[in-house]
Design a protein around this motif. Structure first.
Motif, PDB file in Angstrom:
ATOM      1  N   ASN A  98       0.823  -1.203   0.000  1.00 16.75           N
ATOM      2  CA  ASN A  98       0.000   0.000   0.000  1.00 16.75           C
ATOM      3  C   ASN A  98       0.866   1.265   0.000  1.00 16.75           C
ATOM      4  O   ASN A  98       0.613   2.222  -0.753  1.00 16.75           O
ATOM      5  CB  ASN A  98      -0.919   0.002   1.223  1.00 16.75           C
ATOM      6  CG  ASN A  98      -2.054   0.994   1.107  1.00 16.75           C
ATOM      7  OD1 ASN A  98      -3.011   0.779   0.382  1.00 16.75           O
ATOM      8  ND2 ASN A  98      -1.946   2.106   1.836  1.00 16.75           N
ATOM      9  N   LYS A  99       1.912   1.262   0.827  1.00 17.80           N
ATOM     10  CA  LYS A  99       2.803   2.416   0.908  1.00 17.80           C
ATOM     11  C   LYS A  99       3.515   2.640  -0.424  1.00 17.80           C
ATOM     12  O   LYS A  99       3.632   3.781  -0.897  1.00 17.80           O
ATOM     13  CB  LYS A  99       3.826   2.219   2.019  1.00 17.80           C
ATOM     14  CG  LYS A  99       4.801   3.374   2.163  1.00 17.80           C
ATOM     15  CD  LYS A  99       5.816   3.119   3.265  1.00 17.80           C
ATOM     16  CE  LYS A  99       6.811   4.263   3.372  1.00 17.80           C
ATOM     17  NZ  LYS A  99       7.826   4.011   4.424  1.00 17.80           N
ATOM     18  N   HIS A 100       3.993   1.543  -1.037  1.00 19.14           N
ATOM     19  CA  HIS A 100       4.698   1.671  -2.317  1.00 19.14           C
ATOM     20  C   HIS A 100       3.762   2.180  -3.416  1.00 19.14           C
ATOM     21  O   HIS A 100       4.168   2.978  -4.278  1.00 19.14           O
ATOM     22  CB  HIS A 100       5.306   0.333  -2.726  1.00 19.14           C
ATOM     23  CG  HIS A 100       6.345  -0.170  -1.763  1.00 19.14           C
ATOM     24  ND1 HIS A 100       7.351   0.633  -1.276  1.00 19.14           N
ATOM     25  CD2 HIS A 100       6.540  -1.386  -1.209  1.00 19.14           C
ATOM     26  CE1 HIS A 100       8.126  -0.063  -0.462  1.00 19.14           C
ATOM     27  NE2 HIS A 100       7.642  -1.293  -0.396  1.00 19.14           N
ATOM     28  N   THR A 101       2.501   1.728  -3.373  1.00 20.03           N
ATOM     29  CA  THR A 101       1.524   2.184  -4.362  1.00 20.03           C
ATOM     30  C   THR A 101       1.249   3.675  -4.200  1.00 20.03           C
ATOM     31  O   THR A 101       1.196   4.423  -5.182  1.00 20.03           O
ATOM     32  CB  THR A 101       0.206   1.400  -4.212  1.00 20.03           C
ATOM     33  OG1 THR A 101       0.459   0.002  -4.304  1.00 20.03           O
ATOM     34  CG2 THR A 101      -0.784   1.791  -5.306  1.00 20.03           C
ATOM     35  N   THR A 103       3.273   5.786  -2.804  1.00 21.37           N
ATOM     36  CA  THR A 103       4.505   6.497  -3.168  1.00 21.37           C
ATOM     37  C   THR A 103       4.565   6.746  -4.669  1.00 21.37           C
ATOM     38  O   THR A 103       4.935   7.836  -5.123  1.00 21.37           O
ATOM     39  CB  THR A 103       5.745   5.697  -2.724  1.00 21.37           C
ATOM     40  OG1 THR A 103       5.722   5.551  -1.302  1.00 21.37           O
ATOM     41  CG2 THR A 103       7.030   6.398  -3.132  1.00 21.37           C
ATOM     42  N   LEU A 104       4.171   5.718  -5.449  1.00 21.72           N
ATOM     43  CA  LEU A 104       4.109   5.887  -6.896  1.00 21.72           C
ATOM     44  C   LEU A 104       3.087   6.951  -7.264  1.00 21.72           C
ATOM     45  O   LEU A 104       3.331   7.807  -8.128  1.00 21.72           O
ATOM     46  CB  LEU A 104       3.754   4.556  -7.570  1.00 21.72           C
ATOM     47  CG  LEU A 104       3.517   4.590  -9.079  1.00 21.72           C
ATOM     48  CD1 LEU A 104       4.748   5.121  -9.814  1.00 21.72           C
ATOM     49  CD2 LEU A 104       3.132   3.205  -9.595  1.00 21.72           C
ATOM     50  N   GLY A 105       1.935   6.909  -6.582  1.00 24.64           N
ATOM     51  CA  GLY A 105       0.908   7.918  -6.836  1.00 24.64           C
ATOM     52  C   GLY A 105       1.395   9.321  -6.511  1.00 24.64           C
ATOM     53  O   GLY A 105       1.125  10.274  -7.241  1.00 24.64           O
ATOM     54  N   ASP A 106       2.122   9.446  -5.391  1.00 30.20           N
ATOM     55  CA  ASP A 106       2.674  10.752  -5.009  1.00 30.20           C
ATOM     56  C   ASP A 106       3.685  11.254  -6.041  1.00 30.20           C
ATOM     57  O   ASP A 106       3.729  12.446  -6.356  1.00 30.20           O
ATOM     58  CB  ASP A 106       3.345  10.663  -3.630  1.00 30.20           C
ATOM     59  CG  ASP A 106       2.336  10.597  -2.499  1.00 30.20           C
ATOM     60  OD1 ASP A 106       1.255  11.191  -2.635  1.00 30.20           O
ATOM     61  OD2 ASP A 106       2.630   9.947  -1.475  1.00 30.20           O
ATOM     62  N   PHE A 120      -5.752  13.121  -6.377  1.00 29.31           N
ATOM     63  CA  PHE A 120      -4.904  12.443  -7.360  1.00 29.31           C
ATOM     64  C   PHE A 120      -4.514  11.040  -6.907  1.00 29.31           C
ATOM     65  O   PHE A 120      -4.740  10.058  -7.622  1.00 29.31           O
ATOM     66  CB  PHE A 120      -3.641  13.270  -7.627  1.00 29.31           C
ATOM     67  CG  PHE A 120      -2.818  12.790  -8.786  1.00 29.31           C
ATOM     68  CD1 PHE A 120      -2.908  13.402 -10.022  1.00 29.31           C
ATOM     69  CD2 PHE A 120      -1.949  11.707  -8.650  1.00 29.31           C
ATOM     70  CE1 PHE A 120      -2.162  12.956 -11.104  1.00 29.31           C
ATOM     71  CE2 PHE A 120      -1.189  11.262  -9.715  1.00 29.31           C
ATOM     72  CZ  PHE A 120      -1.291  11.880 -10.946  1.00 29.31           C
ATOM     73  N   VAL A 121      -3.916  10.919  -5.724  1.00 28.56           N
ATOM     74  CA  VAL A 121      -3.404   9.627  -5.265  1.00 28.56           C
ATOM     75  C   VAL A 121      -4.548   8.654  -5.018  1.00 28.56           C
ATOM     76  O   VAL A 121      -4.485   7.485  -5.430  1.00 28.56           O
ATOM     77  CB  VAL A 121      -2.563   9.800  -3.982  1.00 28.56           C
ATOM     78  CG1 VAL A 121      -2.116   8.432  -3.455  1.00 28.56           C
ATOM     79  CG2 VAL A 121      -1.349  10.676  -4.251  1.00 28.56           C
ATOM     80  N   GLU A 122      -5.614   9.115  -4.370  1.00 27.51           N
ATOM     81  CA  GLU A 122      -6.756   8.237  -4.109  1.00 27.51           C
ATOM     82  C   GLU A 122      -7.384   7.758  -5.414  1.00 27.51           C
ATOM     83  O   GLU A 122      -7.767   6.593  -5.549  1.00 27.51           O
ATOM     84  CB  GLU A 122      -7.798   8.965  -3.256  1.00 27.51           C
ATOM     85  CG  GLU A 122      -8.964   8.075  -2.843  1.00 27.51           C
ATOM     86  CD  GLU A 122      -9.981   8.781  -1.969  1.00 27.51           C
ATOM     87  OE1 GLU A 122     -10.967   8.133  -1.578  1.00 27.51           O
ATOM     88  OE2 GLU A 122      -9.797   9.989  -1.684  1.00 27.51           O
ATOM     89  N   GLY A 123      -7.471   8.650  -6.384  1.00 27.26           N
ATOM     90  CA  GLY A 123      -8.028   8.268  -7.678  1.00 27.26           C
ATOM     91  C   GLY A 123      -7.163   7.245  -8.381  1.00 27.26           C
ATOM     92  O   GLY A 123      -7.667   6.274  -8.955  1.00 27.26           O
ATOM     93  N   VAL A 231      -6.329  -2.142   0.693  1.00 32.70           N
ATOM     94  CA  VAL A 231      -6.606  -3.193  -0.289  1.00 32.70           C
ATOM     95  C   VAL A 231      -5.326  -3.652  -0.978  1.00 32.70           C
ATOM     96  O   VAL A 231      -5.156  -4.848  -1.249  1.00 32.70           O
ATOM     97  CB  VAL A 231      -7.642  -2.707  -1.319  1.00 32.70           C
ATOM     98  CG1 VAL A 231      -7.973  -3.833  -2.302  1.00 32.70           C
ATOM     99  CG2 VAL A 231      -8.909  -2.223  -0.630  1.00 32.70           C
ATOM    100  N   ALA A 232      -4.422  -2.727  -1.257  1.00 29.36           N
ATOM    101  CA  ALA A 232      -3.172  -3.114  -1.920  1.00 29.36           C
ATOM    102  C   ALA A 232      -2.393  -4.122  -1.087  1.00 29.36           C
ATOM    103  O   ALA A 232      -1.747  -5.023  -1.631  1.00 29.36           O
ATOM    104  CB  ALA A 232      -2.320  -1.871  -2.185  1.00 29.36           C
ATOM    105  N   ASN A 233      -2.459  -3.982   0.234  1.00 28.85           N
ATOM    106  CA  ASN A 233      -1.749  -4.930   1.110  1.00 28.85           C
ATOM    107  C   ASN A 233      -2.422  -6.298   1.145  1.00 28.85           C
ATOM    108  O   ASN A 233      -1.861  -7.253   1.699  1.00 28.85           O
ATOM    109  CB  ASN A 233      -1.645  -4.369   2.528  1.00 28.85           C
ATOM    110  CG  ASN A 233      -0.545  -3.336   2.664  1.00 28.85           C
ATOM    111  OD1 ASN A 233       0.187  -3.074   1.714  1.00 28.85           O
ATOM    112  ND2 ASN A 233      -0.426  -2.736   3.829  1.00 28.85           N
ATOM    113  N   LEU A 234      -3.618  -6.390   0.602  1.00 28.30           N
ATOM    114  CA  LEU A 234      -4.321  -7.679   0.532  1.00 28.30           C
ATOM    115  C   LEU A 234      -4.066  -8.404  -0.793  1.00 28.30           C
ATOM    116  O   LEU A 234      -4.487  -9.551  -0.957  1.00 28.30           O
ATOM    117  CB  LEU A 234      -5.831  -7.469   0.706  1.00 28.30           C
ATOM    118  CG  LEU A 234      -6.297  -6.981   2.081  1.00 28.30           C
ATOM    119  CD1 LEU A 234      -7.784  -6.641   2.036  1.00 28.30           C
ATOM    120  CD2 LEU A 234      -6.031  -8.021   3.151  1.00 28.30           C
TER     121      LEU A 234
END
Length: 249
Positions: A98-101, A103-106, A120-123, A231-234
């Protein structure tokens, strides 16, 4: 999903290309709509989107969980679901996907967004999870790679295009960048189809769809109720779903 000559004259990978183009097109339409939407319309669209994603997830879970037998309606795979989700959660939390995802969004936000682009990141994260998780993405990519038949991905392209219209009308341009993980995910499956196909039997894909639908439900819950399910961590649960699909429990 057996290899045949049906797609000899078809362009392998065309499904992912068309799907990606539909995501971008839907995103552009959504961005056009966003400029003319008042906040109250964005709020109700968000609720409608969350509700829709929730029921897409529920429908997928119920389709795989319930079977009709001579004695009536029965459930299957519940213990395997628990194992897959728990072990997937532990693995994903350890890696902190989740953090890496985010980070990419940021990073994408810093490169391509404007100062007022708060969603932006949430979208990006929500749209990526919604269009990448699911049986159509996996089975369609496999069919495209093995036979050249991209018909399932063409159907998915239409659905994803409509989903992106809604996502971008609410979150802004961040959702459009979900095309990156979509292209990489489906493209890699198509290119490696002959290698992964022996592991993805019909039963394995069915169970993978089961767990994927549960994750889609979580995405919808986050959108509808502003919960913070990572969700990404799942996502590693999908790997355990393939590993555990044949367990007699």
């Amino acid at each position: 999903m057996n290899h045949n000559t049906k797609g000899e004259n078809k362009m392998t990978g065309s499904g992912t290309i068309v799907n990606s183009a539909a995501v971008i097109a839907g995103g552009i339409i959504g961005l056009t709509l966003k400029g003319g939407l008042k906040q109250r319309f964005q709020d109700i669209i968000m609720q409608a989107l969350g509700l829709s994603v929730i029921f897409i997830g529920i429908a997928g879970v119920l389709q795989e969980m319930f079977v009709i037998s001579a004695s009536g309606l029965e459930t299957r795979g519940t213990m395997k679901m628990v194992l897959s989700l728990v072990l997937g959660a532990v693995t994903g939390e350890f890696i902190n996907i989740n953090k890496h995802t985010e980070t990419l969004g940021d990073w994408l936000k810093r490169k391509f967004s404007t100062p007022d682009d708060n969603g932006f990141v949430e979208g990006f994260v929500s749209a990526s999870l919604t269009i990448c998780i699911g049986a159509m993405a996996i089975v369609g990519s496999l069919q495209d790679g093995l036979t050249g038949d991209a018909s399932m991905l063409y159907i998915k392209a239409v659905l994803d295009g409509m989903i992106l219209i809604v996502f971008t009308s609410v979150f802004g341009k961040g959702a459009v960048f979900s095309v990156i993980p979509l292209f990489l995910f489906q493209g890699s499956i198509t290119l490696s189809a002959s290698l992964v196909q022996p592991f993805l039997t019909e039963e394995a894909v069915s169970y993978l769809s089961f767990i994927g639908s549960a994750l889609i439900f979580c995405v919808g819950t986050n959108l509808m109720f502003k919960t913070n399910i990572k969700v990404a961590n799942l996502l590693p649960a999908l790997i355990f779903a393939v590993l555990f699909h044949s367990l007699p429990i």
